[in-house]
Structure formats: structure tokens, C-alpha cells
Design an enzyme around this catalytic site. Structure first.
Site, PDB file in Angstrom:
ATOM      1  N   THR A 160       0.842  -1.200   0.000  1.00 57.62           N
ATOM      2  CA  THR A 160       0.000   0.000   0.000  1.00 57.62           C
ATOM      3  C   THR A 160       0.880   1.256   0.000  1.00 57.62           C
ATOM      4  O   THR A 160       2.015   1.182   0.456  1.00 57.62           O
ATOM      5  CB  THR A 160      -0.803   0.028   1.325  1.00 57.62           C
ATOM      6  OG1 THR A 160      -1.494  -1.185   1.441  1.00 57.62           O
ATOM      7  CG2 THR A 160      -1.750   1.188   1.428  1.00 57.62           C
ATOM      8  N   ARG A 187     -13.349  -7.702  -1.198  1.00 61.08           N
ATOM      9  CA  ARG A 187     -12.661  -7.566   0.098  1.00 61.08           C
ATOM     10  C   ARG A 187     -12.235  -6.100   0.320  1.00 61.08           C
ATOM     11  O   ARG A 187     -11.831  -5.402  -0.591  1.00 61.08           O
ATOM     12  CB  ARG A 187     -11.444  -8.487   0.097  1.00 61.08           C
ATOM     13  CG  ARG A 187     -10.552  -8.375   1.336  1.00 61.08           C
ATOM     14  CD  ARG A 187      -9.364  -7.499   1.080  1.00 61.08           C
ATOM     15  NE  ARG A 187      -8.421  -7.516   2.190  1.00 61.08           N
ATOM     16  CZ  ARG A 187      -7.409  -6.660   2.296  1.00 61.08           C
ATOM     17  NH1 ARG A 187      -7.218  -5.745   1.372  1.00 61.08           N
ATOM     18  NH2 ARG A 187      -6.593  -6.713   3.325  1.00 61.08           N
ATOM     19  N   VAL A 188     -12.367  -5.633   1.553  1.00 61.26           N
ATOM     20  CA  VAL A 188     -11.950  -4.276   1.892  1.00 61.26           C
ATOM     21  C   VAL A 188     -10.882  -4.350   2.979  1.00 61.26           C
ATOM     22  O   VAL A 188     -11.065  -5.047   3.984  1.00 61.26           O
ATOM     23  CB  VAL A 188     -13.144  -3.434   2.412  1.00 61.26           C
ATOM     24  CG1 VAL A 188     -12.706  -1.997   2.673  1.00 61.26           C
ATOM     25  CG2 VAL A 188     -14.305  -3.475   1.433  1.00 61.26           C
ATOM     26  N   GLY A 189      -9.785  -3.645   2.780  1.00 60.47           N
ATOM     27  CA  GLY A 189      -8.712  -3.627   3.777  1.00 60.47           C
ATOM     28  C   GLY A 189      -8.850  -2.445   4.722  1.00 60.47           C
ATOM     29  O   GLY A 189      -9.920  -1.853   4.877  1.00 60.47           O
ATOM     30  N   ASP A 190      -7.743  -2.096   5.348  1.00 61.32           N
ATOM     31  CA  ASP A 190      -7.759  -1.027   6.352  1.00 61.32           C
ATOM     32  C   ASP A 190      -7.727   0.377   5.754  1.00 61.32           C
ATOM     33  O   ASP A 190      -8.181   1.340   6.387  1.00 61.32           O
ATOM     34  CB  ASP A 190      -6.518  -1.152   7.248  1.00 61.32           C
ATOM     35  CG  ASP A 190      -5.227  -1.081   6.422  1.00 61.32           C
ATOM     36  OD1 ASP A 190      -5.023  -1.982   5.588  1.00 61.32           O
ATOM     37  OD2 ASP A 190      -4.456  -0.123   6.587  1.00 61.32           O
ATOM     38  N   THR A 209       0.160   0.589   6.921  1.00 60.32           N
ATOM     39  CA  THR A 209       0.266  -0.319   5.771  1.00 60.32           C
ATOM     40  C   THR A 209       0.540  -1.721   6.307  1.00 60.32           C
ATOM     41  O   THR A 209       1.137  -1.875   7.363  1.00 60.32           O
ATOM     42  CB  THR A 209       1.388   0.126   4.811  1.00 60.32           C
ATOM     43  OG1 THR A 209       1.540  -0.864   3.789  1.00 60.32           O
ATOM     44  CG2 THR A 209       2.722   0.301   5.510  1.00 60.32           C
ATOM     45  N   GLY A 210       0.086  -2.716   5.562  1.00 55.81           N
ATOM     46  CA  GLY A 210       0.288  -4.093   6.024  1.00 55.81           C
ATOM     47  C   GLY A 210      -0.970  -4.892   5.783  1.00 55.81           C
ATOM     48  O   GLY A 210      -1.803  -4.533   4.941  1.00 55.81           O
ATOM     49  N   GLY A 212      -4.401  -5.685   6.057  1.00 56.14           N
ATOM     50  CA  GLY A 212      -5.525  -4.838   6.453  1.00 56.14           C
ATOM     51  C   GLY A 212      -6.391  -5.417   7.550  1.00 56.14           C
ATOM     52  O   GLY A 212      -6.839  -4.696   8.456  1.00 56.14           O
TER      53      GLY A 212
END
Ligand code: GLY
Length: 274
Positions: A160, A187-190, A209-210, A212
Site C-alpha cells: 500500500t 474484500r476491503v482492507g484497512d 500499511t500491512g 488490512g
């Protein structure tokens, strides 16, 4: 002192370090804190070596869905699972500044982007195609375990991109991502979740970042933000990153006096001051 901090993702990609530092030095002169973080993220979205905009990871079905967000004290804009635009971060900014909403997702985000004048753009790159094919092959051969096992996560660090800035007494944060590769469509990350992948308030700005899912679980950006001023900024970030153990993670943060980039990997980052 005015400053900007950029990161190019939770990864060990040494080759991106010089580039990210150059981007930081260019972005600090882009205007306001918001202009600067958007400029920085846009540079990385346009560079196919980063997992954001052109160069984004593919989902397991081969599609590319991107998340992006911007935040300033008291306001936020984000897009979730947007497709076929060049710069998701610009659409996120427009959600904040040119719509009554804070988050737009999927088809609605794409429609909004077209209304705002953003043309159709295919962010697919050879690198993303090869990355997907490589992991699918390893999965089929049983060389790596099932999805979400820590060993599987090592196969696709989620680079990210993000930026935080303090310019002329104002804070801003921006983030953009193609998500971790080979996740399910939808899918939704952070990144577009305020408090998880991004936070900005009167005390500072933070971007994560990482992986999520782990970042959302811990509301990493908000946790770091809430401690600003209670201990040295780098110490706060290091303590929160340590909680992730070996799960890949990185965080950049800025206050009116301090700035830092901390990761449990060799995360490429750049810092510019003036
Ligand atoms: N940190 C980006 C993501 O998990 O989508």
C-alpha cells in the site's frame, strides 16, 4: 517545521527507497498539507512499481479493485473497491470536497468518478499478472498453505502507499492501495477505514500499511493518534508495531514537532522537511 512522510508499502523493497525520498522532496512543495499528501500518493499511484493505481494487485478472479482515502482534521473522503480509474486518491479527495458523502463504494464510486471527469483507465500491469499467476501456481502445487495462513501472507506483502504531512500548521493524510493480492473480489482492507488505515486530527496524522484485516482489528492509526504527545512519537509507533509480531505492518506518523516511519520490515519511506 513543515514536513511530509511517505511510505511505499509494508515490504522489503530496497529498490524503492531512493524513489520514495525523491517523491517526498517533490510533494512537500505541492501546496497545502492536503495538496502535498495527494501529490505524493498520486506519484506512487502512477508508478507501476507500487501497489496502488497503475500496478495494483489483482483479486483472485483477476479483477483489480482499489481503495483510497484522504483525511484532514474533521473531514474524510474515501473510495472502496473502485475500478478502472487512474488515481483513486483524487476520487477520494472529490468525495470529501465535492460530494455530501464520506465513502463511496463499488459501482457508485466508479459512477461518481466518471461524473467528476475521470476517464476509464486500466491499471493492469504485467507485474500484477505474473504475481497472481505465481501465487496461484504455488497454491495448486501445495507449495504454500491455504489463504490467510501466515506462510501464505508472506507470498504477497501488501505494498500500500501513503503520506502524512504538517504544512503551514495543518495536518493531512492520504492512502491508496490495490489491496493484498489474491483476496476475494469485494474484500476491503484497512486503508479506507478511518481509524484503521488512516487518521488525522488536530494533534497529528497517521497512516498504516500491512495486512488490512489485522490493522482493522487493532484500529492502528487511531491508537497511535490517541497517544500523540504522551510519549516520543517513534516510541509510540514502535510499541504498536511490535504488537503485530511477524505479521507485516508499517506506520508513518507526524505531529507538529515529530515525524517517523516504523515497520517490522525494511519499509521504503521518505521524509522531507523545510
Ligand atoms: N493495507 C492494505 C490492505 O490490506 O488492503
Amino acid at each position: 517545521m513543515d514536513a511530509i512522510v511517505l511510505h511505499g508499502g509494508a515490504s522489503n523493497r530496497e529498490e524503492l527507497k531512493i524513489k520514495v525520498q525523491k517523491f517526498a522532496e517533490e510533494a512537500i512543495n505541492a501546496g497545502s498539507a492536503l495538496d502535498a499528501v495527494i501529490h505524493a500518493v498520486r506519484l506512487m499511484e502512477d508508478d507501476p512499481l507500487f501497489n496502488a493505481g497503475t500496478g495494483s494487485n489483482m483479486r483472485i478472479d483477476g479483477s483489480i479493485q482499489m481503495d483510497a482515502a484522504v483525511m484532514v482534521p474533521g473531514d474524510f473522503g474515501g473510495v472502496i473497491n473502485i475500478e478502472k480509474v487512474r488515481n483513486p486518491v483524487l476520487v477520494a479527495r472529490d468525495v470529501m470536497l465535492r460530494s455530501p458523502h464520506m465513502l463511496l463504494a463499488g459501482d457508485g464510486a466508479v459512477q461518481f468518478a466518471r461524473k467528476m471527469g475521470y476517464e476509464e483507465h486500466d491499471p493492469t500491469t504485467e507485474r500484477a499478472i505474473e504475481k497472481r499467476e505465481r501465487v496461484i501456481k504455488k497454491l495448486k502445487n501445495g507449495e504454500i498453505p491455504e489463504y490467510y495462513h501466515p506462510e501464505f501472507l508472506k507470498e504477497f506483502l501488501c505494498d500500500t502507499v501513503g503520506a502524512v504531512a504538517y504544512i503551514n500548521g495543518e495536518f493531512a493524510a492520504a492512502v491508496s492501495t490495490g489491496g493484498t493480492s489474491l483476496t476475494l473480489r469485494g474484500r476491503v482492507g484497512d486503508s479506507p477505514i478511518p481509524g484503521a488505515g488512516i487518521y488525522a486530527g488536530e494533534q497529528g496524522a497517521v497512516v498504516a500499511t500491512g495486512i488490512g484485516e489485522e490493522i482493522i482489528r487493532r484500529m492502528l492509526s487511531l491508537k497511535v493518534y490517541e497517544e500523540i504527545g504522551k510519549a516520543p512519537l517513534e516510541e509510540i509507533c514502535k510499541r504498536h508495531v511490535a504488537e503485530f509480531g511477524t505479521v507485516p505492518v508499517g506506520v508513518i506518523a507526524i505531529s507538529n514537532e515529530e515525524r517517523c516511519a516504523v515497520s517490522n520490515l525494511n519499509m521504503p519511506y521518505g521524509i522531507a522537511k523545510r
